[in-house]
Design an enzyme around this catalytic site. Structure first.
Site, mmCIF file in Angstrom:
data_model
loop_
_atom_site.group_PDB
_atom_site.id
_atom_site.type_symbol
_atom_site.label_atom_id
_atom_site.label_comp_id
_atom_site.label_asym_id
_atom_site.label_seq_id
_atom_site.Cartn_x
_atom_site.Cartn_y
_atom_site.Cartn_z
ATOM 1 N N SER A 1 9.013 -39.651 -54.172
ATOM 2 C CA SER A 1 10.317 -39.944 -54.776
ATOM 3 C C SER A 1 10.755 -41.284 -54.230
ATOM 4 O O SER A 1 10.309 -41.694 -53.148
ATOM 5 C CB SER A 1 11.327 -38.865 -54.372
ATOM 6 O OG SER A 1 12.654 -39.260 -54.697
ATOM 7 N N TYR B 1 15.265 -33.698 -48.018
ATOM 8 C CA TYR B 1 14.471 -34.228 -49.132
ATOM 9 C C TYR B 1 13.935 -35.615 -48.776
ATOM 10 O O TYR B 1 12.752 -35.904 -48.966
ATOM 11 C CB TYR B 1 15.339 -34.281 -50.386
ATOM 12 C CG TYR B 1 14.601 -34.603 -51.649
ATOM 13 C CD1 TYR B 1 13.800 -33.647 -52.276
ATOM 14 C CD2 TYR B 1 14.703 -35.860 -52.239
ATOM 15 C CE1 TYR B 1 13.128 -33.948 -53.452
ATOM 16 C CE2 TYR B 1 14.048 -36.166 -53.411
ATOM 17 C CZ TYR B 1 13.256 -35.203 -54.021
ATOM 18 O OH TYR B 1 12.594 -35.505 -55.195
#
Ligand code: NAD
Length: 262
Positions: A144, A157
């Site tokens: 990501s 995350y």
């Protein structure tokens, strides 16, 4: 016309989700057999229906990537029922909570790391050891942009996806002598859809200096930070993954490619 992935077999994790499904469909369209792995059989059955037109073998397998024994079983099943895995799209993931690090829920942190980083390692390990025996294979991990630039309020995350970027670099070196390439993608703001709404609502609710407390304003603020001034479409991902899996990228390994609008 000849399909460039004819006769290949791909394993896609998180295949019932947005990105996994879009990539699996693209690989099938280009002739690859696909094994769709996710948590929920009903969802998998539902998405598998969409593959009939491609004329390739399609199998589904329920597996929780946090459980190594379950991953081994799934990979074994995939190779037995479809064929040796040529392509791995290692993509299952969970975004977690949104809170400043000093308030971040401890259990959720562990859950995110277990799914996004430990899970990615499990699948990479189980598949690559079989690829090593065959001296052939190509792997793409879903990281990501949160794994290249730490975003606020996403401790679990962000650090998991930085871990995925690191795992990609290490694995590319460990597997290079075995003729296996390992790359990654780093999508940024994709939408519209559930993930985009969830992310903007939860960032607004953190009430921190980085974003407005109104989710609609957060959407505008986030897009204003993108040089191309728009969200990415899910359909802008599969071509990049197919490129990284294919021989067109035969001298590229260890990179994580941003798909981020700049
Ligand atoms: P999604 O929620 O639609 O798909 C994720 C899939 O992973 C789901 O189907 C879910 O059931 C599955 N999954 C979750 N935990 C699992 C587990 N333990 N075992 C097996 N499967 C599990 O989300 P998506 O947007 O398609 O996300 C795919 C990947 O892309 C994720 O790794 C995510 O972090 C990453 N990503 C998404 C975006 C975005 O904006 N959509 C941006 C950057 C990165």
């Amino acid at each position: 016309d000849t399909k460039r992935f004819a006769g290949k077999t791909a394993l896609v994790t998180g295949a019932a989700g947005n990105i996994g499904l879009a990539v699996a469909r693209r690989l099938a369209k280009e002739g690859s057999h696909v094994v769709l792995l996710d948590l929920d059989q009903a969802k998998l059955d539902d998405v598998a229906k969409g593959f009939a037109e491609h004329g390739v073998k399609v199998k589904t397998v329920v597996c929780d990537v946090t459980n190594y024994a379950s991953v081994e079983e799934a990979v074994e099943y995939a190779e037995k029922t479809v064929g040796p895995i040529d392509f791995l799209f290692n993509n299952a993931g969970y975004q977690g909570a949104f809170a400043p690090v000093q308030d971040y829920p401890v259990e959720d942190f562990q859950r995110v790391v277990n799914i996004d980083l430990v899970g990615a390692f499990h699948v990479l390990r189980a598949v690559s050891r079989r690829m090593v025996e065959r001296r052939s294979g190509s792997i793409v991990n879903t990281a990501s942009m949160a794994g290249l630039q730490g975003p606020p309020n996403m401790a679990a995350y962000g650090s998991s996806k930085f871990g995925v970027v690191g795992l990609t670099q290490v694995a590319s070196k460990d597997l290079a002598p075995h003729n296996i390439r390992v790359n990654g993608i780093a999508p940024a703001l994709m939408g519209p859809g559930f993930m985009w709404d969830r992310q903007t609502e939860l960032q607004a609710a953190t009430n921190t200096q980085y974003f407005s407390t109104d989710p609609e304003k957060v959407k505008v603020e986030m897009v204003a930070g993108v040089p191309m001034r728009r969200l990415g479409d899910i359909e802008e991902i599969p071509g990049t993954v197919a490129f990284l899996l294919s021989e067109d990228s035969s001298y590229i390994t260890g990179v994580t490619l941003p798909i981020s609008g700049g």
